[in-house]
Design a protein around this motif. Structure first.
Motif, short mmCIF file in Angstrom:
data_model
loop_
_atom_site.label_atom_id
_atom_site.label_comp_id
_atom_site.label_asym_id
_atom_site.label_seq_id
_atom_site.Cartn_x
_atom_site.Cartn_y
_atom_site.Cartn_z
N ARG A 145 0.72 -1.17 -0.05
CA ARG A 145 -0.01 0.14 0.09
C ARG A 145 0.72 1.33 0.08
O ARG A 145 0.61 2.34 -0.61
CB ARG A 145 -0.80 0.06 1.19
CG ARG A 145 -2.02 -0.93 1.04
CD ARG A 145 -3.27 -0.77 2.31
NE ARG A 145 -2.67 -0.95 3.54
CZ ARG A 145 -2.50 -2.13 4.19
NH1 ARG A 145 -2.85 -3.38 3.61
NH2 ARG A 145 -2.21 -2.36 5.21
N LEU A 146 2.02 1.40 0.79
CA LEU A 146 2.88 2.27 0.84
C LEU A 146 3.37 2.81 -0.57
O LEU A 146 3.70 3.77 -1.04
CB LEU A 146 4.01 2.11 1.78
CG LEU A 146 5.23 3.10 1.81
CD1 LEU A 146 4.59 4.56 2.60
CD2 LEU A 146 6.38 2.55 2.49
N LEU A 147 3.87 1.66 -1.13
CA LEU A 147 4.59 1.78 -2.51
C LEU A 147 3.59 2.15 -3.61
O LEU A 147 4.02 2.88 -4.44
CB LEU A 147 5.26 0.48 -3.07
CG LEU A 147 6.56 0.09 -2.12
CD1 LEU A 147 6.83 -1.26 -2.41
CD2 LEU A 147 7.62 1.16 -2.04
N LEU A 148 2.15 1.95 -3.44
CA LEU A 148 1.30 2.30 -4.33
C LEU A 148 0.94 3.69 -4.12
O LEU A 148 0.79 4.46 -5.06
CB LEU A 148 -0.15 1.54 -4.35
CG LEU A 148 -0.03 0.17 -4.72
CD1 LEU A 148 -1.28 -0.64 -4.39
CD2 LEU A 148 0.04 0.18 -6.35
N VAL A 149 0.97 4.43 -2.88
CA VAL A 149 0.73 5.68 -2.66
C VAL A 149 1.88 6.57 -3.10
O VAL A 149 1.69 7.54 -3.58
CB VAL A 149 0.58 5.98 -1.16
CG1 VAL A 149 0.49 7.38 -0.69
CG2 VAL A 149 -0.86 5.08 -0.67
N ILE A 150 2.98 6.09 -3.06
CA ILE A 150 4.17 6.70 -3.47
C ILE A 150 4.14 6.90 -4.98
O ILE A 150 4.87 8.08 -5.59
CB ILE A 150 5.58 6.01 -3.24
CG1 ILE A 150 5.98 6.12 -1.58
CG2 ILE A 150 6.74 6.60 -4.02
CD1 ILE A 150 7.12 5.10 -1.14
N GLU A 151 3.39 6.44 -5.77
CA GLU A 151 3.09 6.69 -7.30
C GLU A 151 2.76 8.11 -7.35
O GLU A 151 2.88 8.46 -8.48
CB GLU A 151 2.09 5.73 -7.72
CG GLU A 151 1.68 5.86 -9.36
CD GLU A 151 2.95 5.24 -10.16
OE1 GLU A 151 2.94 5.76 -11.15
OE2 GLU A 151 3.66 4.78 -9.59
N ARG A 152 1.99 8.74 -6.47
CA ARG A 152 1.36 10.01 -6.52
C ARG A 152 2.46 11.16 -6.08
O ARG A 152 2.05 12.13 -6.06
CB ARG A 152 0.29 10.15 -5.54
CG ARG A 152 -1.01 9.43 -5.92
CD ARG A 152 -2.37 9.52 -5.29
NE ARG A 152 -2.25 9.52 -3.96
CZ ARG A 152 -2.71 8.77 -3.16
NH1 ARG A 152 -3.02 7.71 -3.65
NH2 ARG A 152 -2.72 8.69 -2.00
#
Length: 202
Positions: free
Chosen positions: A116-123
């Motif tokens: 989830r953290l790595l997906l949020v970092i996409e932004r």
């Protein structure tokens, strides 16, 4: 030859055969058990490396302006939970299916929080371009693969040990020498896949 010597010799031969069987069983079981301990040590080492990398990742991400605090807190909490289940490498006889499942669940929770953290970092384009973050991303990918390999090798080490102590007639001696079968590392559904840390940089 005196007749009374014949049963004595027969008994001596049988006793010697049983002794050799018992010694052979014990020595082989000890050797296989050491292989299991080594394999489990590699599993724990791989998870420890991931925990260390996540600590560095969290510190790097914390530097990003207005980054979602709740996402980081979830990773930190999951990392803390993942280090709670302790399985003593020097006493793997205490490794029950329940304890292994508890350990596995905690690690799976950390994998999910990290995803989830790595997906949020996409932004966060600036964070994605951060060289420290890019290096950590590569190391995490490598570590996830190492974890999978370590778990597989642990199961491979368990197989000959369990076969040795569970098959008849060795199973009769296993209880006398306190050798018990060990549980396999049974990953939860989806946990066998490495955490997806690939990003679209376009």
């Amino acid at each position: 030859m005196k007749k009374w010597l014949i049963p004595v010799i027969v008994i001596a031969v049988i006793a010697f055969g049983i002794y050799n069987w018992a010694v052979g069983f014990n020595n082989t079981a000890v050797e296989l058990n050491e292989n299991v301990s080594e394999a489990w040590g590699n599993v724990q080492t791989s998870y420890q490396r991931r925990n260390d990398l996540i600590g560095n990742l969290v510190r790097t991400v914390q530097g990003a302006a207005d980054f979602e605090k709740s996402t980081l807190e979830a990773v930190v909490k999951a990392r803390s939970e993942a280090t709670k289940p302790e399985i003593n490498i020097n006493n793997l006889d205490e490794l029950t299916p329940e304890k292994l499942q508890q350990f596995n669940s905690a690690q799976s929770g950390l994998s999910n929080a990290l995803s989830r953290l790595l997906l949020v970092i996409e932004r966060y384009p600036d964070l994605k371009a951060n060289q420290n973050f890019l290096k950590l991303q590569d190391e995490l990918t490598s570590t996830e693969n190492t974890i999978q390999t370590a778990r597989t090798r642990y199961n491979e080490a368990i197989n000959p040990y369990n076969n040795h102590v569970k098959k008849f007639p060795n199973s009769m001696l296993a209880g006398l020498f306190d050798f018990e079968g060990k549980p396999y590392f049974d990953a939860e559904a989806g946990a066998e896949e490495p955490v997806d840390v690939e990003f679209d940089f376009n």
